[in-house]
Enzyme design. Structure first.
Site, PDB file in Angstrom:
ATOM      1  N   LYS A 154       6.544 -17.006  -1.063  1.00 43.14           N
ATOM      2  CA  LYS A 154       5.488 -18.208  -1.042  1.00 43.14           C
ATOM      3  C   LYS A 154       5.235 -18.825  -2.476  1.00 43.14           C
ATOM      4  CE  LYS A 154       1.412 -17.534  -1.831  1.00 43.14           C
ATOM      5  NZ  LYS A 154       0.234 -16.778  -0.931  1.00 43.14           N
ATOM      6  N   CYS A 211       4.407  -8.621   1.064  1.00 39.45           N
ATOM      7  CA  CYS A 211       4.299  -9.281   0.007  1.00 39.45           C
ATOM      8  C   CYS A 211       5.655  -9.762  -0.844  1.00 39.45           C
ATOM      9  CB  CYS A 211       3.228  -8.464  -0.916  1.00 39.45           C
ATOM     10  SG  CYS A 211       3.097  -9.166  -2.476  1.00 39.45           S
ATOM     11  N   HIS A 268     -12.095 -25.302 -25.929  1.00 43.36           N
ATOM     12  CA  HIS A 268     -11.910 -26.661 -25.707  1.00 43.36           C
ATOM     13  C   HIS A 268     -10.633 -27.399 -26.077  1.00 43.36           C
ATOM     14  CE1 HIS A 268     -13.698 -30.799 -25.385  1.00 43.36           C
ATOM     15  NE2 HIS A 268     -13.320 -30.781 -26.401  1.00 43.36           N
ATOM     16  N   ALA A 328      -7.257 -16.143  -4.129  1.00 44.06           N
ATOM     17  CA  ALA A 328      -6.917 -17.785  -4.164  1.00 44.06           C
ATOM     18  C   ALA A 328      -5.944 -18.231  -3.238  1.00 44.06           C
ATOM     19  CB  ALA A 328      -6.117 -17.656  -5.561  1.00 44.06           C
ATOM     20  N   CYS A 349       3.616 -12.966  -0.388  1.00 51.01           N
ATOM     21  CA  CYS A 349       2.939 -13.645  -1.943  1.00 51.01           C
ATOM     22  C   CYS A 349       4.086 -14.126  -2.818  1.00 51.01           C
ATOM     23  CB  CYS A 349       2.218 -12.502  -2.444  1.00 51.01           C
ATOM     24  SG  CYS A 349       1.390 -11.251  -1.503  1.00 51.01           S
ATOM     25  N   TYR A 353      -5.404 -19.601   5.088  1.00 48.80           N
ATOM     26  CA  TYR A 353      -4.826 -19.777   3.741  1.00 48.80           C
ATOM     27  C   TYR A 353      -3.182 -20.084   3.886  1.00 48.80           C
ATOM     28  CZ  TYR A 353      -3.235 -15.051   2.622  1.00 48.80           C
ATOM     29  OH  TYR A 353      -2.675 -13.891   2.670  1.00 48.80           O
ATOM     30  N   GLY A 402       0.896  -1.086  -0.165  1.00 46.29           N
ATOM     31  CA  GLY A 402      -0.078   0.036   0.026  1.00 46.29           C
ATOM     32  C   GLY A 402       0.689   1.479   0.063  1.00 46.29           C
ATOM     33  N   GLU A 457      -1.361 -23.310   2.713  1.00 44.08           N
ATOM     34  CA  GLU A 457      -0.458 -23.267   1.576  1.00 44.08           C
ATOM     35  C   GLU A 457       0.825 -23.690   1.957  1.00 44.08           C
ATOM     36  OE1 GLU A 457      -2.130 -19.382  -0.846  1.00 44.08           O
ATOM     37  OE2 GLU A 457      -0.693 -18.847   0.617  1.00 44.08           O
ATOM     38  N   GLU A 463     -13.741 -24.279 -19.412  1.00 45.98           N
ATOM     39  CA  GLU A 463     -15.050 -24.387 -20.245  1.00 45.98           C
ATOM     40  C   GLU A 463     -15.997 -24.839 -19.430  1.00 45.98           C
ATOM     41  OE1 GLU A 463     -15.218 -27.138 -23.655  1.00 45.98           O
ATOM     42  OE2 GLU A 463     -13.727 -28.118 -22.727  1.00 45.98           O
ATOM     43  N   ARG A 469      -7.762 -26.352  15.410  1.00 46.44           N
ATOM     44  CA  ARG A 469      -8.458 -26.532  16.300  1.00 46.44           C
ATOM     45  C   ARG A 469     -10.021 -26.942  15.962  1.00 46.44           C
ATOM     46  NH1 ARG A 469      -7.969 -20.784  19.637  1.00 46.44           N
ATOM     47  NH2 ARG A 469      -8.703 -19.710  18.021  1.00 46.44           N
TER      48      ARG A 469
HETATM   49  C1  LIG Z   1       2.906 -15.698   4.010  1.00 44.22           C
HETATM   50  C2  LIG Z   1       1.984 -14.680   3.271  1.00 44.22           C
HETATM   51  C3  LIG Z   1       1.550 -14.925   1.856  1.00 44.22           C
HETATM   52  C4  LIG Z   1       0.843 -14.203   1.519  1.00 44.22           C
HETATM   53  N1  LIG Z   1       0.357 -14.467   0.280  1.00 44.22           N
HETATM   54  C5  LIG Z   1      -0.454 -13.510  -0.372  1.00 44.22           C
HETATM   55  C6  LIG Z   1      -1.227 -13.852  -1.628  1.00 44.22           C
HETATM   56  O1  LIG Z   1      -0.777 -14.751  -2.232  1.00 44.22           O
HETATM   57  N2  LIG Z   1      -1.979 -12.865  -2.240  1.00 44.22           N
HETATM   58  C7  LIG Z   1      -2.152 -11.524  -1.577  1.00 44.22           C
HETATM   59  O2  LIG Z   1      -2.829 -10.945  -2.054  1.00 44.22           O
HETATM   60  N3  LIG Z   1      -1.835 -11.425  -0.384  1.00 44.22           N
HETATM   61  C8  LIG Z   1      -0.816 -12.210   0.318  1.00 44.22           C
HETATM   62  N4  LIG Z   1      -0.584 -11.923   1.609  1.00 44.22           N
HETATM   63  C9  LIG Z   1      -0.923 -10.735   2.116  1.00 44.22           C
HETATM   64  C10 LIG Z   1       0.034  -9.647   1.862  1.00 44.22           C
HETATM   65  O3  LIG Z   1       1.439  -9.807   1.726  1.00 44.22           O
HETATM   66  C11 LIG Z   1      -0.454  -8.371   2.396  1.00 44.22           C
HETATM   67  O4  LIG Z   1      -1.995  -8.178   2.515  1.00 44.22           O
HETATM   68  C12 LIG Z   1      -0.002  -6.973   2.028  1.00 44.22           C
HETATM   69  O5  LIG Z   1       1.584  -7.039   1.981  1.00 44.22           O
HETATM   70  C13 LIG Z   1      -0.330  -5.986   2.997  1.00 44.22           C
HETATM   71  O6  LIG Z   1       0.372  -4.748   2.321  1.00 44.22           O
HETATM   72  P1  LIG Z   1       0.627  -3.321   3.454  1.00 44.22           P
HETATM   73  O7  LIG Z   1       0.992  -2.276   2.728  1.00 44.22           O
HETATM   74  O8  LIG Z   1      -0.677  -3.292   4.311  1.00 44.22           O
HETATM   75  O9  LIG Z   1       1.863  -3.960   4.349  1.00 44.22           O
HETATM   76  P2  LIG Z   1       3.114  -4.537   4.123  1.00 44.22           P
HETATM   77  O10 LIG Z   1       3.329  -5.183   2.953  1.00 44.22           O
HETATM   78  O11 LIG Z   1       2.961  -5.440   5.268  1.00 44.22           O
HETATM   79  O12 LIG Z   1       3.972  -3.293   4.434  1.00 44.22           O
HETATM   80  C14 LIG Z   1       4.262  -2.780   5.657  1.00 44.22           C
HETATM   81  C15 LIG Z   1       5.557  -1.986   5.859  1.00 44.22           C
HETATM   82  O13 LIG Z   1       5.847  -1.262   6.664  1.00 44.22           O
HETATM   83  C16 LIG Z   1       6.829  -1.436   7.489  1.00 44.22           C
HETATM   84  N5  LIG Z   1       6.814  -0.753   8.769  1.00 44.22           N
HETATM   85  C17 LIG Z   1       6.030  -1.268   9.701  1.00 44.22           C
HETATM   86  N6  LIG Z   1       6.292  -0.501  10.889  1.00 44.22           N
HETATM   87  C18 LIG Z   1       7.140   0.495  10.593  1.00 44.22           C
HETATM   88  C19 LIG Z   1       7.320   1.346  11.044  1.00 44.22           C
HETATM   89  N7  LIG Z   1       7.172   2.090  12.742  1.00 44.22           N
HETATM   90  N8  LIG Z   1       8.544   2.467  10.443  1.00 44.22           N
HETATM   91  C20 LIG Z   1       8.860   2.245   9.275  1.00 44.22           C
HETATM   92  N9  LIG Z   1       8.422   1.193   8.727  1.00 44.22           N
HETATM   93  C21 LIG Z   1       7.517   0.221   9.142  1.00 44.22           C
HETATM   94  C22 LIG Z   1       6.996  -2.762   7.567  1.00 44.22           C
HETATM   95  O14 LIG Z   1       8.736  -3.180   7.511  1.00 44.22           O
HETATM   96  C23 LIG Z   1       6.584  -3.256   6.072  1.00 44.22           C
HETATM   97  O15 LIG Z   1       7.819  -3.171   5.019  1.00 44.22           O
HETATM   98  C24 LIG Z   1       0.498 -12.895   2.190  1.00 44.22           C
HETATM   99  C25 LIG Z   1       0.832 -12.700   3.476  1.00 44.22           C
HETATM  100  C26 LIG Z   1       1.618 -13.369   3.908  1.00 44.22           C
HETATM  101  C27 LIG Z   1       2.189 -13.244   5.462  1.00 44.22           C
END
Ligand SMILES: Cc1cc2nc3c(=O)[nH]c(=O)nc-3n(C[C@H](O)[C@H](O)[C@H](O)COP(=O)(O)OP(=O)(O)OC[C@H]3O[C@@H](n4cnc5c(N)ncnc54)[C@H](O)[C@@H]3O)c2cc1C
Length: 451
Positions: free
Chosen positions: A50, A42, A436, A340, A47, A176, A15, A180, A441, A197
């Site tokens: 993984k 991610c 097909h 997914a 993601c 998930y 984000g 996975e 399909e 559980r």
């Molecule tokens: C194992 C696993 C598999 C996943 N697989 C998928 C998938 O297949 N598809 C999918 O859509 N989503 C997947 N996700 C979810 C996805 O990774 C998250 O939804 C997404 O990364 C959220 O984005 P975000 O911007 O909210 O936070 P993040 O990507 O977590 O980024 C937050 C960032 O903020 C930084 N931060 C935190 N606190 C501070 C601070 N005080 N000062 C400075 N920096 C800070 C962190 O270091 C981090 O880099 C998966 C998550 C996990 C754990």
């Protein structure tokens, strides 16, 4: 008052990076603060790594499949360090790409942990930075329950960097990420137990899909133990873990991985200093314009408790920038988010489950369902089956849900998501000519509703 930046983003994950780049593209003076690695969960521990592991975990089975086609091969050896380190190198490459993307967009990158001093000022290391608006995009973090010996257990964060590949693993959880990782460990040759559980794994998914997927996953070799939880973990002199379950059973394994949930990452941010309100579970409360309870402070992504998915965080980042810096102030539409599970076979879903549809529309729904053996496995000999489901509102004929368990389900349902988002009816599906021979399909050839 002239401040350092117009927008200061805390967290360069899915984000935060998207919001920073989009804002900078609009000429806004932006900086992003990151305490760990660019790209966030991610890219670094979610993601991307993984999915690379999921690919790795699917090769062994291909040797079995090939035999039925007259192609003989033998799996010689799986080298964990090769997979782990190739993955890590790829992540470093992506970190560099993120760095360049941000720099080239004109975003300043500040390395360090951010802490609020006041609603316009943040401390990063020894420096203070001020901004007109501050965006919290700090994501989430895995948590482990309070169980005796839990310090010997890992989470998904550590699973990506293990020194040695565990031959016997317990994965705890039914969501998930747990499912996975159970598929990854199992596919790579570990004796894998999935402990959950509750009654059935994958809570929240369509009931039929949950049961069908659980059967398929078990048929691949994952030992699913429902109504099960860990009482105690003990590390033996041999390095093995002796795991006592609440049932009294003891399992001897090399690793225990908890995937029992994630909590919002707000540690050390000093939210209380600036009056940003949170819910009981720690997620930040926002309105549909991502405004927190503190003026000029916004929040997006996993930290606000919306569906924890990268595309959701990306969409929020883009929507927020539009709301703040353009005339388009509309809210984000959270309906029909496709998703997914990259287990074996995959699960993918969009829209309402059968249960949700019944709750919302009562008897005004029709369910179309098809369960079949994919063509490939008629010869491969593998027992794998696929399931597809369409949920239709009878009176409007609108398709309100699509669910699939089967190879490439994620790839298939992404296409269906466009149709469903656009309001496609069952008649539109029926009028679409199939490709097909494909499994996909089936989605346009299901004619009779299930009883
Ligand atoms: C194992 C696993 C598999 C996943 N697989 C998928 C998938 O297949 N598809 C999918 O859509 N989503 C997947 N996700 C979810 C996805 O990774 C998250 O939804 C997404 O990364 C959220 O984005 P975000 O911007 O909210 O936070 P993040 O990507 O977590 O980024 C937050 C960032 O903020 C930084 N931060 C935190 N606190 C501070 C601070 N005080 N000062 C400075 N920096 C800070 C962190 O270091 C981090 O880099 C998966 C998550 C996990 C754990």
């Amino acid at each position: 008052m002239k401040r350092d930046y117009q927008l200061l983003v805390i967290g360069a994950g899915s984000g935060g990076v998207r919001a920073s780049r989009m804002a900078a593209a609009k000429g806004v003076k932006v900086a992003v603060i990151e305490s760990r690695a660019l790209g966030g969960t991610c890219v670094n521990v979610g993601c991307v790594p993984k999915k690379l592991f999921v690919y790795a975990s699917e090769y062994a089975e291909k040797f079995h499949e090939a035999r039925g086609f007259g192609v003989e091969g033998q799996l010689q050896h799986f080298d964990w360090p090769t997979l782990r380190d190739n993955k890590t190198n790829e992540i470093s490459r992506l970190n560099d790409i993120y760095n360049n993307l941000l720099e080239n967009s004109g975003v300043d990158i500040l390395h360090g942990s951010a802490r609020f001093i006041d609603a316009h000022t943040v401390l990063v290391g020894d420096n203070t930075v001020s901004a007109d608006k501050i965006l919290i995009a700090t994501g989430g973090w895995p948590f482990k329950p309070d169980v005796e010996g839990v310090e010997h257990a890992i989470t998904s964060n550590e699973a990506f960097y293990l020194e040695q590949f565990p031959q016997r693993v317990i994965v705890v959880g039914g969501g998930y990420i747990a499912v996975e990782f159970a598929g990854i460990f199992n596919g790579l040759g570990a004796d894998t137990t999935l402990l959950y559980r509750g009654d059935q794994i994958l809570r929240g998914f369509d009931e039929g899909i949950r049961h069908f997927a659980a059967e398929q996953i078990a048929a691949k070799g994952v030992k699913i133990r429902t109504h099960s939880d860990i009482q105690r973990i003990e590390k033996l002199a041999s390095g093995e873990l002796s795991v006592t379950l609440k049932s009294g059973d003891t399992l001897l394994v090399d690793a225990v991985m908890y995937a029992t949930g994630r909590r919002p990452m707000t540690d050390g941010l000093g939210l209380e200093e600036v009056g940003v309100s949170t819910r009981e579970n720690g997620t930040i409360i926002t309105d549909d314009h991502f405004r927190t309870s503190a003026e000029n402070i916004y929040a997006i992504g996993d930290v606000i408790g919306t569906p924890a998915l990268t595309p959701v965080a990306l969409a929020q980042g883009m929507r927020l920038v539009a709301q703040l810096y353009s005339d388009d102030t509309s809210a984000l539409d959270y309906h029909n988010i496709p998703t997914a599970v990259f287990c074996q076979p995959n699960i993918a879903t969009i829209g309402l489950t059968e249960e949700q549809a019944r709750e919302q529309y009562g008897d005004d729904i029709a369910v179309f369902e098809s369960s079949f053996r994919p063509m490939k496995h008629t010869i491969s000999g593998l027992p794998e089956r696929s399931l597809m489901k369409l949920i239709v509102q009878s009176s409007s004929d609108k398709v309100i849900g699509a669910h699939m368990v089967g190879a490439d389900a994620g790839e298939i349902v992404q296409g269906l998501a466009v149709a469903i988002k656009a309001g496609a009816t069952k008649a539109d599906f029926d009028n679409t000519i199939g490709i097909h021979p494909t499994a996909a399909e089936e989605f346009v050839t299901m004619r009779s509703p299930r009883d």
